[in-house]
Design an enzyme around this catalytic site. Structure first.
Site, PDB file in Angstrom:
ATOM      1  N   GLU A 251      43.958  42.571  36.868  1.00  0.00           N
ATOM      2  CA  GLU A 251      44.188  43.957  36.488  1.00  0.00           C
ATOM      3  C   GLU A 251      43.802  44.208  35.020  1.00  0.00           C
ATOM      4  O   GLU A 251      44.243  43.502  34.118  1.00  0.00           O
ATOM      5  CB  GLU A 251      45.656  44.313  36.735  1.00  0.00           C
ATOM      6  CG  GLU A 251      46.074  45.719  36.336  1.00  0.00           C
ATOM      7  CD  GLU A 251      45.287  46.818  37.041  1.00  0.00           C
ATOM      8  OE1 GLU A 251      45.089  46.723  38.259  1.00  0.00           O
ATOM      9  OE2 GLU A 251      44.862  47.762  36.353  1.00  0.00           O
ATOM     10  N   THR A 293      41.193  50.388  40.617  1.00  0.00           N
ATOM     11  CA  THR A 293      41.247  49.108  41.339  1.00  0.00           C
ATOM     12  C   THR A 293      40.587  49.219  42.714  1.00  0.00           C
ATOM     13  O   THR A 293      39.843  48.328  43.135  1.00  0.00           O
ATOM     14  CB  THR A 293      42.697  48.625  41.549  1.00  0.00           C
ATOM     15  OG1 THR A 293      43.381  48.698  40.312  1.00  0.00           O
ATOM     16  CG2 THR A 293      42.730  47.199  42.063  1.00  0.00           C
ATOM     17  N   HIS A 408      49.023  46.152  33.623  1.00  0.00           N
ATOM     18  CA  HIS A 408      48.641  47.536  33.937  1.00  0.00           C
ATOM     19  C   HIS A 408      49.204  48.451  32.869  1.00  0.00           C
ATOM     20  O   HIS A 408      50.296  48.219  32.351  1.00  0.00           O
ATOM     21  CB  HIS A 408      49.194  47.923  35.310  1.00  0.00           C
ATOM     22  CG  HIS A 408      48.566  49.161  35.878  1.00  0.00           C
ATOM     23  ND1 HIS A 408      48.808  50.403  35.369  1.00  0.00           N
ATOM     24  CD2 HIS A 408      47.677  49.332  36.893  1.00  0.00           C
ATOM     25  CE1 HIS A 408      48.102  51.299  36.046  1.00  0.00           C
ATOM     26  NE2 HIS A 408      47.398  50.666  36.979  1.00  0.00           N
ATOM     27  N   ASP A 467      39.126  44.012  37.028  1.00  0.00           N
ATOM     28  CA  ASP A 467      38.829  45.118  37.948  1.00  0.00           C
ATOM     29  C   ASP A 467      38.207  46.321  37.260  1.00  0.00           C
ATOM     30  O   ASP A 467      37.346  46.990  37.816  1.00  0.00           O
ATOM     31  CB  ASP A 467      40.067  45.500  38.786  1.00  0.00           C
ATOM     32  CG  ASP A 467      41.235  46.038  37.973  1.00  0.00           C
ATOM     33  OD1 ASP A 467      41.225  45.918  36.736  1.00  0.00           O
ATOM     34  OD2 ASP A 467      42.176  46.592  38.608  1.00  0.00           O
ATOM     35  N   HIS A 468      38.646  46.617  36.038  1.00  0.00           N
ATOM     36  CA  HIS A 468      38.113  47.770  35.294  1.00  0.00           C
ATOM     37  C   HIS A 468      38.669  47.696  33.884  1.00  0.00           C
ATOM     38  O   HIS A 468      39.474  46.817  33.585  1.00  0.00           O
ATOM     39  CB  HIS A 468      38.494  49.095  35.971  1.00  0.00           C
ATOM     40  CG  HIS A 468      39.965  49.189  36.297  1.00  0.00           C
ATOM     41  ND1 HIS A 468      40.925  49.381  35.338  1.00  0.00           N
ATOM     42  CD2 HIS A 468      40.638  49.055  37.471  1.00  0.00           C
ATOM     43  CE1 HIS A 468      42.124  49.390  35.891  1.00  0.00           C
ATOM     44  NE2 HIS A 468      41.987  49.171  37.197  1.00  0.00           N
TER      45      HIS A 468
HETATM   46  C1  GP9 Z   1      48.061  49.474  42.244  1.00  0.00           C
HETATM   47  C2  GP9 Z   1      47.089  48.725  41.448  1.00  0.00           C
HETATM   48  C3  GP9 Z   1      46.752  49.431  40.189  1.00  0.00           C
HETATM   49  O1  GP9 Z   1      48.253  48.998  43.520  1.00  0.00           O
HETATM   50  O2  GP9 Z   1      45.989  48.406  42.184  1.00  0.00           O
HETATM   51  O3  GP9 Z   1      45.979  50.525  40.408  1.00  0.00           O
HETATM   52  P1  GP9 Z   1      44.998  51.145  39.300  1.00  0.00           P
HETATM   53  O4  GP9 Z   1      45.762  52.217  38.609  1.00  0.00           O
HETATM   54  O5  GP9 Z   1      44.595  50.052  38.367  1.00  0.00           O
HETATM   55  O6  GP9 Z   1      43.871  51.633  40.097  1.00  0.00           O
HETATM   56 MN    MN Z   2      43.508  48.261  38.307  1.00  0.00          MN
END
Ligand code: GP9
Ligand code: MN
Length: 626
Positions: A251, A293, A408, A467-468
């Site tokens: 994340e 994500t 996150h 992921d980003h």
């Molecule tokens: C939530 C997680 C985070 O299930 O994948 O989401 P994001 O805000 O990073 O897309």
């Molecule tokens: Mn994410």
């Protein structure tokens, strides 16, 4: 009785009764999480605004019809709410249009349907009964007949509804564009408006699909063949044949934290070591957009671009796809996603079926409590610990994706969990970020130890990718302090780099690969490592272990990166130095990048894989045949 309802229009009384019931259902049956005062206000305002809006539509009819339609409205509304209640008891989710057509879901309910009914259920219709009784005594003279009264009813109900939407946008910016989660939507706009919104989304994507006839696919296939397919097999083709694939979606992990320190302590000590012992792609970019994500998951599994607005996971969850889990199931693989969040978040519960995943270990599979939760939910350390037993139970070979959560936004971490100092800048977000990144680093380290201890490590390859981005443009001042340079548009693109680590236990001839690459490339790279070769498929990635393709990484906003240039915001830069170049240097690639995005969009919006059959074969089989 007559005196109470004497002057008040009947629809308004009915609307209030219905609103109170709806509120109670939201509060005590859907059990929507209320995190702050604003959410409390929205949750109370919404049923009133929505009920008033729908019930007030009856004022455009004659008084006797007004009374009749009010009764019907109450009955239909109650049934819609009740169906959602029953569905929610089983799926902890809300009904969507596609779900109504998914007869398999009804099958899932099967014999347990009766167990979903409760003795309190008749109470959910009590307002309907009251409305029926009252409707017999209501005075028809009290119903709005004058134009002025009708307009007043319309204006008041629309104003309340607009107020509700404005508050909802304040509470969850871009609620409608991002369509994060059905629970958020229901919490903010109520279950009835949510259904309208869902119908609109559904109709739009269906219309685009209906217009498509599949004739475009040939051209797209030709393009991807010419530009993305390697002529020579990579050195690592088949290296992971029949091995397990463990993907870790880290994340918000960005490349800039690797090999960096805060007050003399490494931010990612474990990953820094792992990089030495793995293939590490130092110029690997995320290509996500609003679907965050979920976009990264889409890109990684399908090698298609995400959409420029919304999340494919929501807008096109019913599409035919050619995704890695589905492809490799033909080669004996079982697949699973591990993610300790609500399963409807990003519509994952629906989308994972579409992509061909066999299992989804969502929040329900984990023991989540106050002690082991931080921020968005279960801590990464507890998440990985609790996942091991499921992984061990999986049939080999497997394709298992782990999605972490602790790192996150807003990156909060209790003091006792912090192993390094916060960074010191004007951005609380960046200051916190380094501590949660470190926490995730430790969680991944512990996971590696547990993989080794459980014997899962040896027979697997482990792929870790960010992921980003985690730190947005809003923190450029702090970022420029961290990096010791100004954040120009060129640097901003460079900050979209996320780590990609391909770890092959027992393989020593690893290196850091500096060529540019993107999330799009993971599908062909993984398939090739598994010894699976594409005969025909349409995708925009390339096998990262081949050398005969000029790399091109296109970001969803049209920016792109090649070995030589970075193009963004209508400017062309030298990739190595960041020096601005003449636009002519970027021009030809710019149009290629645009066509890739266009091609990918038409594949998704037109659901073109319906018209196209993909083909794969085992690498060795072909050799034998030759
Ligand atoms: C939530 C997680 C985070 O299930 O994948 O989401 P994001 O805000 O990073 O897309
Ligand atoms: Mn994410």
């Amino acid at each position: 009785m007559n005196r109470i309802i004497g002057k008040t229009p009947f629809y308004a009384i009915a609307a209030m009764l219905f609103a109170v019931k709806t509120y109670l259902v939201y509060r005590f049956i859907f059990d929507l999480d209320i995190e702050n005062g604003l959410q409390e206000i929205i949750l109370a305002l919404n049923p009133i605004a929505t009920s008033l809006f729908f019930f007030s539509l009856v004022v455009w009819f004659k008084p006797e019809k007004q009374v009749k339609y009010t009764r019907r409205m109450a009955l239909i509304g109650s049934f819609i709410l009740y169906f959602n209640v029953v569905y929610f008891r089983f799926f902890s989710d809300f009904i969507t249009v596609p779900v109504l057509f998914q007869t398999s879901n009804v099958g899932d309910l099967g014999s347990s349907f009766l167990s979903l009914l409760s003795i309190i259920d008749p109470l959910l219709f009590i307002d309907v009964v009251i409305i029926y009784v009252l409707s017999k005594r209501v005075s028809l003279d009290a119903q709005p007949v004058l134009k002025r009264a009708k307009f007043r009813a319309a204006v008041l109900s629309i104003a309340l509804l607009v107020g509700n939407v404005v508050l909802a946008e304040m509470e969850r910016p871009m609620l409608f564009v991002r369509t994060f989660d059905r629970e958020y939507l229901v919490k903010n706009i109520g279950v009835f408006n949510y259904h309208l919104y869902d119908i609109a989304l559904h109709s739009k994507s269906k219309a685009q699909r209906v217009m498509a006839d599949g004739s475009e696919v040939k051209e797209i296939e030709q393009y991807t063949e010419e530009n993305n397919k390697s002529k020579q097999p990579s050195d690592l083709q088949g290296i992971a044949k029949d091995k397990n694939v463990i993907l870790i979606s880290a994340e918000s992990l960005q490349t800039f934290v690797l090999n960096e320190e805060v007050n003399g302590k490494e931010i990612t000590p474990f990953l820094n070591d792992l990089v030495e012992d793995s293939f590490y792609f130092s110029n690997f970019y995320h290509q996500t957009e609003q679907g965050k994500t979920s976009d990264s998951e889409w890109i990684v599994d399908t090698s298609l671009y995400p959409l420029s607005r919304g999340a494919v996971f929501f807008t096109n969850s019913e599409n035919e796809t050619s995704a890695t889990p589905e492809i490799i199931s033909d080669y004996g693989y079982t697949s699973a996603v591990f993610h300790a969040n609500n399963k409807s978040f990003w519509n994952r519960s629906v989308m994972y079926d579409t992509l061909g995943y066999d299992h989804f270990y969502s929040e329900e599979a984990y023991d989540v409590n106050d002690e082991n939760s931080i921020g968005w939910g279960l801590t990464d350390k507890a998440f990985f610990k609790q996942s091991i037993k499921y992984l061990e139970a999986m049939e080999d070979p497997y394709y298992a994706k782990f999605i972490t959560l602790t790192n996150h936004h807003p990156f909060n971490l209790p003091e006792e969990e912090q192993s390094i100092d916060k960074y010191d800048s004007n951005s609380k977000t960046l200051n916190n970020y380094v501590t949660t990144v470190r926490y995730m680093d430790e969680a991944i380290e512990q996971f590696f130890e547990d993989l080794k201890a459980s014997g899962e490590y040896e027979d697997s390859i482990i792929i870790i990718y960010g992921d980003h981005y985690g730190i947005s443009e809003n923190h450029n001042k702090a970022m420029s302090q961290f990096l010791g340079k100004e954040i120009t548009p060129y640097e901003h693109v460079q900050l979209q780099r996320v780590p990609l680590i391909v770890h092959i236990p027992g393989y020593e001839d690893t290196s850091t690969i500096t060529k540019v690459s993107g999330q799009m490339d993971l599908k062909p790279t993984i398939l090739s490592m598994l010894g699976i070769e594409t005969i025909h498929d349409v995708d925009f990635g390339t096998d990262l272990f081949t050398n005969d393709i000029e790399p091109l990484v296109v970001l969803r906003n049209g920016s792109f990166i090649t070995q030589d240039v970075v193009y963004t915001a209508d400017k062309c830069y030298d990739r190595e130095t960041g020096e601005e170049l003449d636009m002519e240097t970027c021009e030809p690639t710019k149009s290629q990048a645009q066509s890739e995005l266009r091609y990918s969009d038409s594949l998704i919006y037109g659901d073109l894989f319906r018209f196209y059959s993909t083909g794969y074969q085992e690498f060795e089989e072909k050799n034998k045949a030759n």
